[in-house]
Structure formats: structure tokens, C-alpha cells
Design a protein around this motif. Structure first.
Motif, PDB file in Angstrom:
ATOM      1  N   THR A   1      34.836  45.020  46.246  1.00  0.00           N
ATOM      2  CA  THR A   1      36.112  44.593  46.812  1.00  0.00           C
ATOM      3  C   THR A   1      37.150  44.513  45.706  1.00  0.00           C
ATOM      4  O   THR A   1      36.826  44.534  44.519  1.00  0.00           O
ATOM      5  CB  THR A   1      35.985  43.214  47.483  1.00  0.00           C
ATOM      6  OG1 THR A   1      35.716  42.227  46.476  1.00  0.00           O
ATOM      7  CG2 THR A   1      34.863  43.193  48.514  1.00  0.00           C
ATOM      8  N   GLY A   2      38.417  44.388  46.095  1.00  0.00           N
ATOM      9  CA  GLY A   2      39.472  44.202  45.122  1.00  0.00           C
ATOM     10  C   GLY A   2      39.368  42.844  44.446  1.00  0.00           C
ATOM     11  O   GLY A   2      38.963  41.862  45.059  1.00  0.00           O
ATOM     12  N   TRP A   3      39.723  42.804  43.171  1.00  0.00           N
ATOM     13  CA  TRP A   3      39.708  41.558  42.392  1.00  0.00           C
ATOM     14  C   TRP A   3      38.328  40.897  42.441  1.00  0.00           C
ATOM     15  O   TRP A   3      38.203  39.667  42.485  1.00  0.00           O
ATOM     16  CB  TRP A   3      40.769  40.583  42.904  1.00  0.00           C
ATOM     17  CG  TRP A   3      42.139  41.162  42.961  1.00  0.00           C
ATOM     18  CD1 TRP A   3      42.758  41.660  44.079  1.00  0.00           C
ATOM     19  CD2 TRP A   3      43.055  41.349  41.886  1.00  0.00           C
ATOM     20  NE1 TRP A   3      43.999  42.122  43.764  1.00  0.00           N
ATOM     21  CE2 TRP A   3      44.215  41.949  42.421  1.00  0.00           C
ATOM     22  CE3 TRP A   3      42.991  41.060  40.517  1.00  0.00           C
ATOM     23  CZ2 TRP A   3      45.313  42.258  41.628  1.00  0.00           C
ATOM     24  CZ3 TRP A   3      44.089  41.377  39.743  1.00  0.00           C
ATOM     25  CH2 TRP A   3      45.224  41.964  40.299  1.00  0.00           C
ATOM     26  N   ARG A   4      37.296  41.688  42.421  1.00  0.00           N
ATOM     27  CA  ARG A   4      35.933  41.176  42.617  1.00  0.00           C
ATOM     28  C   ARG A   4      35.515  40.191  41.531  1.00  0.00           C
ATOM     29  O   ARG A   4      34.939  39.135  41.838  1.00  0.00           O
ATOM     30  CB  ARG A   4      34.991  42.387  42.647  1.00  0.00           C
ATOM     31  CG  ARG A   4      33.525  42.086  42.927  1.00  0.00           C
ATOM     32  CD  ARG A   4      32.817  43.382  43.267  1.00  0.00           C
ATOM     33  NE  ARG A   4      31.378  43.255  43.180  1.00  0.00           N
ATOM     34  CZ  ARG A   4      30.666  43.548  42.106  1.00  0.00           C
ATOM     35  NH1 ARG A   4      31.272  44.001  41.021  1.00  0.00           N
ATOM     36  NH2 ARG A   4      29.346  43.415  42.110  1.00  0.00           N
ATOM     37  N   ASN A   5      35.789  40.488  40.276  1.00  0.00           N
ATOM     38  CA  ASN A   5      35.386  39.594  39.186  1.00  0.00           C
ATOM     39  C   ASN A   5      36.129  38.261  39.249  1.00  0.00           C
ATOM     40  O   ASN A   5      35.540  37.197  39.035  1.00  0.00           O
ATOM     41  CB  ASN A   5      35.624  40.264  37.836  1.00  0.00           C
ATOM     42  CG  ASN A   5      34.675  41.425  37.604  1.00  0.00           C
ATOM     43  OD1 ASN A   5      33.558  41.426  38.111  1.00  0.00           O
ATOM     44  ND2 ASN A   5      35.115  42.423  36.860  1.00  0.00           N
ATOM     45  N   ILE A   6      37.422  38.324  39.534  1.00  0.00           N
ATOM     46  CA  ILE A   6      38.210  37.088  39.632  1.00  0.00           C
ATOM     47  C   ILE A   6      37.702  36.225  40.783  1.00  0.00           C
ATOM     48  O   ILE A   6      37.572  34.996  40.656  1.00  0.00           O
ATOM     49  CB  ILE A   6      39.704  37.424  39.822  1.00  0.00           C
ATOM     50  CG1 ILE A   6      40.241  38.128  38.577  1.00  0.00           C
ATOM     51  CG2 ILE A   6      40.510  36.163  40.109  1.00  0.00           C
ATOM     52  CD1 ILE A   6      41.667  38.571  38.686  1.00  0.00           C
ATOM     53  N   LYS A   7      37.397  36.862  41.901  1.00  0.00           N
ATOM     54  CA  LYS A   7      36.875  36.110  43.045  1.00  0.00           C
ATOM     55  C   LYS A   7      35.554  35.432  42.705  1.00  0.00           C
ATOM     56  O   LYS A   7      35.291  34.294  43.118  1.00  0.00           O
ATOM     57  CB  LYS A   7      36.687  37.046  44.243  1.00  0.00           C
ATOM     58  CG  LYS A   7      37.970  37.531  44.875  1.00  0.00           C
ATOM     59  CD  LYS A   7      37.677  38.525  45.977  1.00  0.00           C
ATOM     60  CE  LYS A   7      38.949  39.049  46.620  1.00  0.00           C
ATOM     61  NZ  LYS A   7      38.674  40.095  47.633  1.00  0.00           N
ATOM     62  N   SER A   8      34.711  36.125  41.936  1.00  0.00           N
ATOM     63  CA  SER A   8      33.418  35.536  41.589  1.00  0.00           C
ATOM     64  C   SER A   8      33.595  34.314  40.691  1.00  0.00           C
ATOM     65  O   SER A   8      32.897  33.304  40.846  1.00  0.00           O
ATOM     66  CB  SER A   8      32.521  36.573  40.912  1.00  0.00           C
ATOM     67  OG  SER A   8      33.028  36.938  39.634  1.00  0.00           O
ATOM     68  N   PHE A   9      34.550  34.367  39.748  1.00  0.00           N
ATOM     69  CA  PHE A   9      34.797  33.211  38.872  1.00  0.00           C
ATOM     70  C   PHE A   9      35.368  32.037  39.671  1.00  0.00           C
ATOM     71  O   PHE A   9      34.994  30.878  39.430  1.00  0.00           O
ATOM     72  CB  PHE A   9      35.752  33.604  37.742  1.00  0.00           C
ATOM     73  CG  PHE A   9      35.091  34.357  36.626  1.00  0.00           C
ATOM     74  CD1 PHE A   9      34.125  33.752  35.826  1.00  0.00           C
ATOM     75  CD2 PHE A   9      35.421  35.676  36.376  1.00  0.00           C
ATOM     76  CE1 PHE A   9      33.509  34.453  34.794  1.00  0.00           C
ATOM     77  CE2 PHE A   9      34.807  36.378  35.352  1.00  0.00           C
ATOM     78  CZ  PHE A   9      33.849  35.768  34.556  1.00  0.00           C
ATOM     79  N   LEU A  10      36.273  32.338  40.612  1.00  0.00           N
ATOM     80  CA  LEU A  10      36.826  31.267  41.442  1.00  0.00           C
ATOM     81  C   LEU A  10      35.744  30.639  42.320  1.00  0.00           C
ATOM     82  O   LEU A  10      35.723  29.418  42.521  1.00  0.00           O
ATOM     83  CB  LEU A  10      37.964  31.817  42.309  1.00  0.00           C
ATOM     84  CG  LEU A  10      39.230  32.253  41.564  1.00  0.00           C
ATOM     85  CD1 LEU A  10      40.238  32.867  42.526  1.00  0.00           C
ATOM     86  CD2 LEU A  10      39.853  31.069  40.831  1.00  0.00           C
ATOM     87  N   THR A  11      34.852  31.470  42.839  1.00  0.00           N
ATOM     88  CA  THR A  11      33.750  30.951  43.652  1.00  0.00           C
ATOM     89  C   THR A  11      32.826  30.071  42.823  1.00  0.00           C
ATOM     90  O   THR A  11      32.370  29.013  43.278  1.00  0.00           O
ATOM     91  CB  THR A  11      32.955  32.122  44.266  1.00  0.00           C
ATOM     92  OG1 THR A  11      33.843  32.986  44.978  1.00  0.00           O
ATOM     93  CG2 THR A  11      31.904  31.598  45.236  1.00  0.00           C
ATOM     94  N   PHE A  12      32.553  30.493  41.598  1.00  0.00           N
ATOM     95  CA  PHE A  12      31.729  29.667  40.704  1.00  0.00           C
ATOM     96  C   PHE A  12      32.408  28.327  40.418  1.00  0.00           C
ATOM     97  O   PHE A  12      31.761  27.276  40.371  1.00  0.00           O
ATOM     98  CB  PHE A  12      31.462  30.414  39.400  1.00  0.00           C
ATOM     99  CG  PHE A  12      30.746  29.599  38.367  1.00  0.00           C
ATOM    100  CD1 PHE A  12      29.476  29.074  38.613  1.00  0.00           C
ATOM    101  CD2 PHE A  12      31.340  29.339  37.141  1.00  0.00           C
ATOM    102  CE1 PHE A  12      28.815  28.312  37.650  1.00  0.00           C
ATOM    103  CE2 PHE A  12      30.680  28.575  36.184  1.00  0.00           C
ATOM    104  CZ  PHE A  12      29.425  28.060  36.445  1.00  0.00           C
ATOM    105  N   GLY A  13      33.725  28.361  40.250  1.00  0.00           N
ATOM    106  CA  GLY A  13      34.457  27.113  40.050  1.00  0.00           C
ATOM    107  C   GLY A  13      34.329  26.182  41.240  1.00  0.00           C
ATOM    108  O   GLY A  13      34.187  24.957  41.075  1.00  0.00           O
TER     109      GLY A  13
END
Length: 301
Positions: free
Chosen positions: A243-255
Motif C-alpha cells: 500500500t501507499g506509505w506502507r512503512n510510515i503506517k507500520s511505524f504509526l501502528t507500532f506507536g
């Protein structure tokens, strides 16, 4: 000097390149325009069947018909009527040469790369206008362009060549892009994320039952458990799909996982919190490591 620099044939529905000219022009401006080529290819289904994009000292023109688009890059002073005559010739030859069933079912990029021979011959003719007088009907194309001029695409409408919007574009999605093969560590992180999601879900239901039985219970704990469940499941989704912005989404989810566990410190011991946070970090790392597969050679298009 007015010249046609490159051309390509692209499938409209998904932007799959079917054929392209082999080009040797490597100037910065041309390289930038090739990035616009790729961006346009992904948006063909949303655009009219005849368009022009002015990008500095160069123009990109294209026409679309029967699910296939024919694109070309030329200098800004190259006559528009000749550009669309050139594209019209490519279209007629491609339709005559290839069965539309083959273009619709093609999977491999540039599977009709042999069409490059015709593109190169036609490009040479159109870069030498003296040889065109008896082979094309300029008056007919001029009339057609005057009655139905090409749609002018603005750079702000298209977006910048690196994929970031100038003004407002919907987030780019790549539904057809595949991720690298799954590793053993990736499978382990996926299973552990599902386990954490299941544990949060069970604890959430138990907290809901306690809330219904005892009015003094804190409803925010229920929300924290269910948010933790959603975060774990979303990490599984990000691991599987591109998906778009996949890495950023994963970091936000971890947060979000960390925040939920910090809030639930009264209901969990340190080992439980450590387990959930560690699994979240491990899954985030695996999402980061599992990148989209590398692209096939694009013949400088």
C-alpha cells in the motif's frame, strides 16, 4: 531542434508497458519527463483518450484506444499535428500486428518489445518531415485536432515525478505490485501478531463483560484492548499487501500498540507488556524488510 525523443505502448487498465523505443538521450530534462511517463501510465484509465502534458522544454502526447495507449515524448516546438499523426500510425500498426486478446492477457512487461523496430523506423521518418509529404494526411489530422483538441494536463493535476502531489491527489495505490517472497521470520511475525490480536480481543470481551456486571469498571480499558486488536491485525495486513506509505503506517501502528500497552499497565504485568511491544516491533521490522519486488528493465522509458 524539434524532435521526437521516445515513444511507448502501454496497457490502459494497469499501466503495464507493452513496448517502447530504445532511447539514448540521457539529459536531466528527458530523464525527468520519463518519470512523468510512468506516472501518466498509472493514470491512463482516469484520463481522456487524447492528451498533452507540457513539461518545461518537452511535451508528452498520448492517445488511447481499445484498452491500449500510445505515448510519445518530443521537444516543445515539435508540431502538435505531427505528434498525433505519429501516434495514429503507431496505433494502426499495433492493432494490425497484435491480437487484442494477447494485449489484454499479457503479464510480462515489454512482451511486445519487437514493436520497437516499427517505432524506431516511424520516429526517424517523423524526425525528417521532408519524407512525410506523401505518406500522411496533415489536413485531416489538423481538422480533427481543431474539432476535438487534446486535453491539456497540468503538472499540478498530475503530481510531481517522484510521486508526491503538488496540490491534492489521492494517495497512490499499487494494487498490482507484488512484495518480495515471505521469509521464515516474516511468517513468525505474522503468526505472533495474530496471536497478540487474539489475546487483546479476548481480554476486550472479558473487560466488556466486567463493565456490564460492575458499573464502576473503566470503559477506556475496553477501548484500549480493541484498539490493540485492530493495530495487530492492521500490521498483518501491511505485511501481506503493498500500500501507499506502507512503512510510515507500520511505524504509526507500532506507536498505537505501545500507547495501548502503556495504558493497560494496571491490567498486565511487565512480561505481558514486554511481549506485546516486542512482537509489535518485530512485525514493524518485517514490514520494513519486505519491500516491493524490483522492476523489470524498462529500456530507459
Amino acid at each position: 531542434m524539434s524532435l521526437i525523443l521516445s515513444a511507448s505502448v502501454v496497457r490502459v487498465r494497469d499501466g503495464l508497458p507493452l513496448s517502447a523505443s530504445t532511447d539514448y538521450e540521457q539529459s536531466v530534462g528527458v530523464q525527468e519527463c520519463r518519470k512523468y511517463f510512468k506516472t501518466l501510465a498509472k493514470k491512463l484509465a482516469q484520463l481522456p483518450d487524447r492528451c498533452t502534458l507540457k513539461a518545461g522544454r518537452y511535451n508528452i502526447n498520448f492517445i488511447s484506444s481499445l484498452g491500449v495507449s500510445y505515448m510519445m515524448l518530443c521537444t516543445e516546438n515539435y508540431p502538435s499535428v505531427l505528434s498525433f499523426c505519429f501516434l495514429d500510425e503507431l496505433q494502426k500498426e499495433f492493432i494490425t500486428t497484435y491480437n487484442m486478446m494477447k494485449t489484454n492477457t499479457a503479464v510480462r512487461p515489454y512482451c511486445f518489445i519487437e514493436f520497437d523496430n516499427f517505432i524506431q523506423r516511424t520516429k526517424q521518418r517523423y524526425n525528417n518531415p521532408r519524407s512525410l509529404s506523401t505518406k500522411i494526411n496533415l489536413a485531416e489530422m489538423q481538422t480533427e485536432i481543431r474539432l476535438r483538441p487534446p486535453y491539456q494536463i497540468s503538472l499540478s493535476e498530475l503530481g510531481s515525478p517522484n510521486g508526491l502531489p503538488h496540490i491534492s491527489l489521492k494517495e497512490y495505490k499499487a494494487p498490482h505490485q507484488r512484495l518480495e517472497p515471505v521469509t521464515l521470520s516474516g511468517i513468525v511475525s505474522f503468526v505472533l501478531s495474530l496471536l497478540c490480536g487474539a489475546l487483546n480481543l479476548i481480554r476486550g470481551f472479558h473487560a466488556t463483560e466486567s463493565l456490564l456486571q460492575n458499573e464502576g469498571e473503566d470503559f477506556s480499558y475496553v477501548i484500549a484492548f480493541f484498539l490493540g486488536t485492530a493495530a495487530c491485525l492492521y500490521q498483518c495486513y501491511l505485511f501481506v499487501y503493498c500500500t501507499g506509505w506502507r512503512n510510515i503506517k507500520s511505524f504509526l501502528t507500532f506507536g498505537l500498540i505501545c500507547l495501548c500497552n502503556m495504558y493497560l499497565y494496571e491490567l498486565r504485568n511487565l512480561w505481558q507488556i514486554f511481549f506485546h511491544v516486542t512482537v509489535g516491533a518485530f512485525s514493524t521490522l518485517q514490514i520494513r524488510l519486505r519491500q516491493p519486488q524490483g522492476k523489470s528493465p524498462d529500456y530507459n522509458v
